[in-house]
Design a protein around this motif. Structure first.
Motif, short mmCIF file in Angstrom:
data_model
loop_
_atom_site.label_atom_id
_atom_site.label_comp_id
_atom_site.label_asym_id
_atom_site.label_seq_id
_atom_site.Cartn_x
_atom_site.Cartn_y
_atom_site.Cartn_z
N VAL A 185 6.94 7.60 -8.46
CA VAL A 185 8.06 8.46 -8.86
C VAL A 185 8.95 7.64 -9.82
N ALA A 186 9.42 6.43 -9.50
CA ALA A 186 10.21 5.78 -10.23
C ALA A 186 9.58 5.43 -11.57
N LEU A 187 8.28 4.76 -11.51
CA LEU A 187 7.64 4.62 -12.61
C LEU A 187 7.47 5.46 -13.56
N GLU A 188 7.00 6.57 -13.02
CA GLU A 188 6.92 7.69 -14.01
C GLU A 188 8.05 8.09 -14.73
N GLY A 189 9.26 7.96 -14.25
CA GLY A 189 10.63 8.33 -14.94
C GLY A 189 10.96 7.33 -15.81
N TYR A 190 10.77 6.17 -15.31
CA TYR A 190 11.25 5.03 -16.22
C TYR A 190 10.38 4.85 -17.29
N PHE A 191 9.08 4.80 -17.24
CA PHE A 191 8.10 4.45 -18.33
C PHE A 191 7.62 5.93 -19.07
N GLY A 192 7.84 7.02 -18.26
CA GLY A 192 7.09 8.20 -18.75
C GLY A 192 5.63 8.08 -18.65
N TRP A 193 4.99 7.37 -17.70
CA TRP A 193 3.76 7.41 -17.55
C TRP A 193 3.35 8.51 -16.51
N SER A 194 2.09 9.20 -16.88
CA SER A 194 1.74 10.25 -16.01
C SER A 194 1.33 10.04 -14.66
N LYS A 195 1.25 10.65 -13.75
CA LYS A 195 0.94 10.41 -12.23
C LYS A 195 -0.51 10.21 -12.29
N SER A 196 -1.26 10.73 -13.10
CA SER A 196 -2.69 10.58 -13.37
C SER A 196 -3.03 9.11 -13.67
N PHE A 197 -2.30 8.58 -14.75
CA PHE A 197 -2.52 7.17 -15.00
C PHE A 197 -2.18 6.11 -13.95
N PHE A 212 0.88 -1.19 0.10
CA PHE A 212 0.11 -0.19 -0.07
C PHE A 212 0.74 1.12 -0.04
N TYR A 213 1.82 1.49 1.14
CA TYR A 213 2.45 2.81 1.09
C TYR A 213 3.65 3.02 0.18
N SER A 214 4.20 1.84 -0.33
CA SER A 214 5.19 1.97 -0.92
C SER A 214 4.70 2.46 -2.44
N PHE A 215 3.56 2.57 -2.81
CA PHE A 215 3.29 2.83 -4.29
C PHE A 215 3.51 4.48 -4.61
N THR A 216 3.39 5.18 -3.68
CA THR A 216 3.60 6.38 -3.73
C THR A 216 5.26 6.63 -3.95
N ILE A 217 5.91 5.95 -3.40
CA ILE A 217 7.39 6.08 -3.74
C ILE A 217 7.81 5.28 -5.17
N MET A 218 7.17 4.32 -5.46
CA MET A 218 7.41 3.54 -6.82
C MET A 218 6.87 4.71 -7.90
#
Length: 141
Positions: free
Chosen positions: A54-66, A46-52
């Motif tokens: 940032v890395a997912l957004e940077g690595y894949f280029g996916w938006s925070k909204s997605f 649950f709580y790790s998703f916020t931290i992940m």
């Protein structure tokens, strides 16, 4: 020397008396185990998703909204299956359901570590959020 031994035994006895006052006889290990696994469960599922995110957004280029939209969808679907999981908890007991959930959570997190597409990510998050109801307290309400 004898005074030191007697003093140590008194301190040891005091600690045992405190545990006896706090815990019902024979429940200390269960409470400790549940507390430990709940903390790990919330931290990883649950709580790790916020931290992940940032890395997912940077690595894949996916938006925070997605990312958070998918997470919210997973929470919604997990919430919808909660009554079913709660009935299984009543039927089979917490130990069985939570043990199965812990194993499935491991596989869910492993699958999440291997995603490369948005579809894989969506399916992994939905799976993790459904499995989280096996190990977190939502199904216990």
């Amino acid at each position: 020397m004898l005074q030191t031994v007697l003093k140590f035994n008194r301190i040891k006895d005091d600690k045992i008396n405190i545990l006896e006052k706090v815990f019902i006889d024979g429940t200390f290990k269960s409470v400790l185990g549940l507390g430990l696994t709940s903390t790990i469960g919330y931290g990883t599922l649950f709580y790790s998703f916020t931290i992940m995110s940032v890395a997912l957004e940077g690595y894949f280029g996916w938006s925070k909204s997605f990312l958070f939209g998918v997470f919210s969808l997973g929470l919604l679907i997990g919430g919808l299956v909660t009554p079913y999981i709660g009935k299984k908890l009543d039927q089979y007991g917490a130990r069985t359901i939570m043990s199965i959930g812990s194993i499935l959570a491991f596989f869910g997190l492993f699958i999440l570590s291997m995603v490369e597409t948005k579809v894989e990510f969506v399916l992994a998050i939905i799976f993790i959020e459904i499995v989280s109801t096996f190990v977190l307290y939502e199904a216990h309400l």
